[in-house]
Design a protein around this motif. Structure first.
Motif, short mmCIF file in Angstrom:
data_model
loop_
_atom_site.label_atom_id
_atom_site.label_comp_id
_atom_site.label_asym_id
_atom_site.label_seq_id
_atom_site.Cartn_x
_atom_site.Cartn_y
_atom_site.Cartn_z
N UNK A 21 -5.45 -16.01 13.01
CA UNK A 21 -5.54 -17.18 12.15
C UNK A 21 -4.61 -18.31 12.54
N UNK A 22 -3.48 -18.02 13.16
CA UNK A 22 -2.54 -19.09 13.45
C UNK A 22 -2.43 -19.39 14.95
N UNK A 23 -3.39 -18.90 15.75
CA UNK A 23 -3.33 -19.15 17.18
C UNK A 23 -3.49 -20.64 17.48
N UNK A 24 -2.70 -21.12 18.39
CA UNK A 24 -2.82 -22.51 18.82
C UNK A 24 -3.33 -22.59 20.25
N UNK A 25 -3.75 -21.47 20.83
CA UNK A 25 -4.18 -21.43 22.22
C UNK A 25 -5.43 -22.28 22.42
N UNK A 26 -5.48 -22.96 23.55
CA UNK A 26 -6.66 -23.74 23.89
C UNK A 26 -7.68 -22.91 24.65
N UNK A 27 -7.34 -21.66 24.95
CA UNK A 27 -8.25 -20.80 25.70
C UNK A 27 -9.37 -20.34 24.79
N UNK A 28 -10.60 -20.54 25.17
CA UNK A 28 -11.74 -20.12 24.38
C UNK A 28 -12.03 -18.65 24.64
N UNK A 35 -19.17 -5.93 15.64
CA UNK A 35 -17.93 -5.89 14.90
C UNK A 35 -16.92 -4.97 15.58
N UNK A 36 -15.66 -5.32 15.46
CA UNK A 36 -14.58 -4.51 16.00
C UNK A 36 -14.33 -3.34 15.05
N UNK A 37 -15.05 -2.24 15.29
CA UNK A 37 -14.99 -1.07 14.41
C UNK A 37 -14.70 0.17 15.24
N UNK A 38 -13.79 1.00 14.76
CA UNK A 38 -13.41 2.24 15.43
C UNK A 38 -14.31 3.37 14.94
N UNK A 39 -15.32 3.71 15.72
CA UNK A 39 -16.27 4.74 15.29
C UNK A 39 -15.60 6.11 15.16
N UNK A 40 -14.65 6.40 16.04
CA UNK A 40 -13.97 7.69 15.96
C UNK A 40 -13.25 7.84 14.62
N UNK A 41 -12.66 6.74 14.16
CA UNK A 41 -11.97 6.77 12.88
C UNK A 41 -12.95 7.05 11.75
N UNK A 42 -14.13 6.43 11.81
CA UNK A 42 -15.15 6.68 10.79
C UNK A 42 -15.62 8.13 10.83
N UNK A 43 -15.84 8.65 12.01
CA UNK A 43 -16.37 10.01 12.14
C UNK A 43 -15.35 11.06 11.71
N UNK A 223 -10.47 -12.21 7.38
CA UNK A 223 -11.12 -10.91 7.58
C UNK A 223 -12.25 -10.97 8.60
N UNK A 224 -13.21 -11.86 8.41
CA UNK A 224 -14.37 -11.90 9.30
C UNK A 224 -13.98 -12.35 10.70
N UNK A 225 -13.15 -13.37 10.79
CA UNK A 225 -12.74 -13.87 12.10
C UNK A 225 -12.02 -12.79 12.90
N UNK A 226 -11.16 -12.02 12.26
CA UNK A 226 -10.49 -10.93 12.94
C UNK A 226 -11.49 -9.90 13.43
N UNK A 227 -12.44 -9.55 12.56
CA UNK A 227 -13.39 -8.48 12.88
C UNK A 227 -14.26 -8.82 14.07
#
Length: 370
Positions: A21-28, A35-43, A223-227
């Motif tokens: 949320x607070x990144x100031x980087x100009x790198x796209x 989604x960034x989801x850990x399937x092993x954690x879910x399982x 939340x969504x931007x991180x995910x």
């Protein structure tokens, strides 16, 4: 200055993914299509809270385990067909592992439309970016009204003194399309609209913070931007944090309201549950007693608007009746909202039981004599 770092899961108290949320980087950075989801954690999860606790699916632990396994295999599932997009499973997951975003993503992948296609197509077209955004002079605090221009007249008085604000489809967060099973549309539009906010409103005015009037915008930028790995070059501020800061500054002007109020928590706040405790803090500051209710906090009910759009008319009516009966039984004289759509959906019904509907900022303005 009027915000707290609250981008971590409320149970584990950890940041599940790096904070963008607070990144100031100009790198796209390339936006992730999944989604960034850990399937092993879910399982490895043995409680399957995201599905077992859902009030609409009606799954026991054995059934939930089977459906969880189907979701992890990215197969079709009863969950995809029956999900009412209430967002609650995102809060119920004790690991901050984004089960709801995965469900919506898989709905789209399997061609499931929670809302009839003709309604979906109308909404997608009506809220499309216009490409007509221009530079505007802004000064702090800057309030993001998303697509609610009808609220501009409320950005006055002591609470919003000297505030700037904006709205429009070129700065629209687009998160409402989670109700439509359309993560690809959100990802297609969101980065451009974030860039519009930054390049036309904030950066040219040497500003780097943005107060989000609606939970949905704040949830998008956190939340969504991180995910999905979406870069947000400014710092989003939750409206409640802004209000608490302003009430602290204006504490000598506060006139306790001495009223009893119910608080209707909206679906978007399920994505950012760490902000919900601010409600009691604000109420205490302005002399409001929050009544106890059955359907509040993590047991809250949706206002019913999305159920109507999904043509689940009976569910919408039954849910709204539960909400109204609950408010009436509580003895509240006010019902407070932080979502304009919840207010618009329920306000006439709430008035019919002799309770006053009001948005949280407007309630605070009353305490400040405005």
């Amino acid at each position: 200055m009027y915000f707290r770092c609250s981008i971590f899961h409320p149970v584990t108290r950890r940041k599940p993914v790096p904070c963008w949320c607070a990144l100031q980087s100009s790198v796209r950075r390339e936006i992730m299509l999944t989604v960034n989801l850990d399937k092993d954690l879910c399982l490895k999860c043995t409680t399957i809270d995201c599905l077992v606790r859902c009030r609409y699916l009606g799954l026991d632990l054995e059934q939930a385990t089977q459906e969880r396994d189907r979701l992890m295999a990215e197969e079709n599932s009863q969950v995809l067909e029956d999900c009412v997009t209430c967002y609650a499973c995102e809060e119920y997951c004790p690991y901050g592992n984004h089960p709801f975003y995965l469900i919506v993503e898989l709905q789209e992948r399997h061609g499931i439309h929670p809302v009839p296609k003709e309604i979906e197509e109308h909404q997608v077209a009506s809220l499309a970016p216009k490409g007509k955004i221009q530079y505007r002079e802004m000064h702090a605090p800057v309030i993001d009204l998303c697509t609610f221009p009808m609220l501009k007249d409320s950005i006055t008085g002591p609470l919003f003194e000297n505030a700037s604000f904006f709205w429009g489809t070129d700065v629209f967060c687009n998160l409402m399309y989670l109700h439509f099973g359309k993560t690809s549309l959100i990802n297609e539009r969101l980065q451009k609209n974030i860039d519009n906010i930054w390049n036309f409103y904030l950066k040219p005015n040497n500003l780097d913070t943005l107060v989000c009037y609606h939970d949905e915008c704040y949830a998008t930028f956190t939340s969504y931007a991180q995910a999905y790995g979406i870069e947000v070059p400014f710092t989003p501020v939750h409206l409640f944090d802004f209000i608490i800061e302003r009430l602290t500054e204006l504490k000598d002007r506060i006139i306790p309201l001495n009223i009893r109020a119910a608080y209707h928590r909206n679906c978007s706040n399920r994505l950012i549950p760490e902000t919900h405790d601010r409600v009691d803090e604000i109420f205490q500051m302005i002399g409001v007693e929050r009544v106890e209710r059955q359907y509040e906090d993590d047991n809250t009910l949706c206002c019913g608007l999305s159920f109507d759009a999904q043509q689940r008319k009976d569910l919408a009516r039954d849910t709204q009746k539960k909400i109204l009966d609950d408010i009436q039984t509580s003895g509240a004289t006010y019902c407070v909202y932080n979502c304009p759509m919840c207010l618009f959906t329920l306000q006439d019904k709430v008035r019919s039981i002799n309770v006053t509907p009001i948005l949280m900022p407007d309630l605070c303005q009353k305490a400040l004599g405005a």
